[in-house]
Design a protein around this motif. Structure first.
Motif, PDB file in Angstrom:
ATOM      1  N   THR B  28       0.836  -1.202   0.000  1.00  0.00           N
ATOM      2  CA  THR B  28       0.000   0.000   0.000  1.00  0.00           C
ATOM      3  C   THR B  28       0.873   1.254   0.000  1.00  0.00           C
ATOM      4  O   THR B  28       1.991   1.236   0.513  1.00  0.00           O
ATOM      5  CB  THR B  28      -0.924   0.026   1.243  1.00  0.00           C
ATOM      6  OG1 THR B  28      -1.717   1.207   1.216  1.00  0.00           O
ATOM      7  CG2 THR B  28      -0.129   0.004   2.535  1.00  0.00           C
ATOM      8  N   ASN B  29       0.343   2.322  -0.594  1.00  0.00           N
ATOM      9  CA  ASN B  29       0.987   3.623  -0.380  1.00  0.00           C
ATOM     10  C   ASN B  29       0.041   4.565   0.370  1.00  0.00           C
ATOM     11  O   ASN B  29       0.269   5.757   0.438  1.00  0.00           O
ATOM     12  CB  ASN B  29       1.485   4.235  -1.691  1.00  0.00           C
ATOM     13  CG  ASN B  29       0.359   4.609  -2.636  1.00  0.00           C
ATOM     14  OD1 ASN B  29      -0.799   4.258  -2.393  1.00  0.00           O
ATOM     15  ND2 ASN B  29       0.671   5.319  -3.699  1.00  0.00           N
ATOM     16  N   GLY B  30      -1.027   3.989   0.944  1.00  0.00           N
ATOM     17  CA  GLY B  30      -1.874   4.772   1.841  1.00  0.00           C
ATOM     18  C   GLY B  30      -3.067   5.400   1.155  1.00  0.00           C
ATOM     19  O   GLY B  30      -3.036   5.708  -0.029  1.00  0.00           O
ATOM     20  N   ALA B  31      -4.134   5.591   1.934  1.00  0.00           N
ATOM     21  CA  ALA B  31      -5.387   6.114   1.390  1.00  0.00           C
ATOM     22  C   ALA B  31      -5.295   7.602   1.049  1.00  0.00           C
ATOM     23  O   ALA B  31      -6.165   8.140   0.378  1.00  0.00           O
ATOM     24  CB  ALA B  31      -6.518   5.879   2.389  1.00  0.00           C
ATOM     25  N   TYR B  32      -4.258   8.262   1.538  1.00  0.00           N
ATOM     26  CA  TYR B  32      -4.149   9.708   1.334  1.00  0.00           C
ATOM     27  C   TYR B  32      -3.126  10.089   0.266  1.00  0.00           C
ATOM     28  O   TYR B  32      -2.833  11.261   0.095  1.00  0.00           O
ATOM     29  CB  TYR B  32      -3.759  10.403   2.652  1.00  0.00           C
ATOM     30  CG  TYR B  32      -4.779  10.252   3.746  1.00  0.00           C
ATOM     31  CD1 TYR B  32      -5.870  11.122   3.826  1.00  0.00           C
ATOM     32  CD2 TYR B  32      -4.658   9.263   4.701  1.00  0.00           C
ATOM     33  CE1 TYR B  32      -6.807  10.983   4.826  1.00  0.00           C
ATOM     34  CE2 TYR B  32      -5.598   9.114   5.716  1.00  0.00           C
ATOM     35  CZ  TYR B  32      -6.672   9.983   5.773  1.00  0.00           C
ATOM     36  OH  TYR B  32      -7.606   9.847   6.762  1.00  0.00           O
ATOM     37  N   LEU B 104       4.380   1.402   6.704  1.00  0.00           N
ATOM     38  CA  LEU B 104       4.442   0.115   6.039  1.00  0.00           C
ATOM     39  C   LEU B 104       4.247   0.251   4.529  1.00  0.00           C
ATOM     40  O   LEU B 104       3.328   0.927   4.084  1.00  0.00           O
ATOM     41  CB  LEU B 104       3.366  -0.804   6.627  1.00  0.00           C
ATOM     42  CG  LEU B 104       3.399  -2.245   6.129  1.00  0.00           C
ATOM     43  CD1 LEU B 104       3.338  -3.200   7.289  1.00  0.00           C
ATOM     44  CD2 LEU B 104       2.251  -2.499   5.182  1.00  0.00           C
TER      45      LEU B 104
END
Lengths: 218, 117
Positions: B28-32, B104
């Protein structure tokens, strides 16, 4: 109707960053506040710096942080047991029914939640939509006010200025303390501020010192 | 978690070969990502509690980033960018890659019992 504020967000720390100043001002007036927290942020990406959490220990760590934050704010906490990142795949009707089961008991005067479609994180959008559906289950004359929080980049141009703008500067110490309670996430979220500012509390106040909401039109 | 010591990690992976195991694989590179940077894309994938048997598993890489491949009867499981690991109290191998801020980026976990839902 007696006043009771219910905050409905999906992740531990959403309340801290988004509404803890507003919550504090309600608590200072003696108004009870209940937080319906959807998940334990199991899939959070911030693992501490240096890392102290693993994918498997993070839920327990964040649960403890959440309980601590709610102690700091002196609010009631209900953990709803959904899983981080999956809320948009649940049945909106079922989640709304679940939320309504709490609202029906608590009879809130005000509900604070995310503005569906303008809340950036898919869990925020989905939980906000379910919260509004839950409030719609009350007969029209018994519905609490809903304050919806929009954080998308386009919310000002698409929705106009938010009608509720709470300057929480005077209670910012409490807000900062609440954010700090979520240590695993605060480290990451505040790292940018920390790198660029001498006074991190003041810099965070510039960033998070006003909490804005749109009163929902049913 | 500790920086990867390749021989020790390899030993742990060898011990779970040819057994029925549960896998958590995630990136993941994050929801933001695209909220904070308009030029970025949000991306991520995870699979939790995939039940597999791997014939062999291998850790390859040097220094700060490793690749792990698990060979299945008719397929593969692969993770790149892993830099830390631990074997936890349930004997699960938890491997992850974190960026400089402790976020992460990738996780690969192998367990003989299902991961908590």
């Amino acid at each position: 109707m007696s006043e009771h504020v219910v905050v409905i967000y999906p992740h531990p720390d959403d309340e801290a960053f988004g509404a803890s100043g507003t919550i504090t001002t309600f608590r200072e007036k003696g108004i009870p506040v209940t937080y319906l927290c959807g998940t334990l942020g199991e899939m959070g990406r911030n693992m501490g710096n240096p890392t102290f959490a693993t994918r498997e220990t993070l839920p327990e760590i964040r649960k403890k942080e959440l309980i601590k934050a709610c102690e700091v704010l002196d609010i009631n906490l209900e953990m709803l047991g959904y899983r981080d990142k999956t809320l948009e795949f649940e049945s909106t009707e079922e989640v709304a029914e679940h939320l309504f089961s709490f609202l029906d008991k608590l009879k809130p005067s005000l509900v604070i939640t995310h503005y569906p479609g303008h809340a950036v994180h898919p869990d925020h959008d989905a939980f906000g939509a379910a919260a509004i559906k839950a409030v719609e289950m009350f007969p029209e004359n018994e519905r609490p006010t809903v304050w919806a929080q929009a954080i998308s980049r386009t919310h000002l141009e698409e929705l106009g200025e938010p009608d509720v703008q709470n300057d929480v500067g005077e209670v910012f110490t409490k807000k900062f303390e609440t954010i700090q309670a979520h240590k695993s996430q605060a480290d990451g979220m505040l790292s940018k501020v920390r790198n660029e500012a001498d006074d991190i509390v003041e810099a965070t106040k510039q960033w998070l010192g006003v909490e804005s909401f749109y009163t929902w039109n049913f | 978690m500790e920086p990867i010591e390749i021989n020790q990690l390899q030993n742990h992976i060898d011990k779970l070969a040819n057994k029925e195991v549960y896998i958590h694989l995630e990136t993941t590179n994050g929801a933001y990502a695209s909220h904070f940077n308009q030029d970025a894309y949000n991306l991520g994938a995870f699979i939790r509690n995939a039940k597999v048997i791997y014939q062999r598993g291998k850790v390859v890489g040097t220094g700060t980033a490793y690749r792990v491949g698990l060979k299945l009867d008719i397929g593969w499981i692969y993770a790149e960018g892993v830099n830390q690991y631990e074997v936890d109290e349930h004997n699960r191998i938890l491997m992850a890659g974190h960026d400089r801020e402790g976020r992460l980026m990738v996780a690969l976990q192998i367990s003989e019992t299902p991961f908590q839902y």
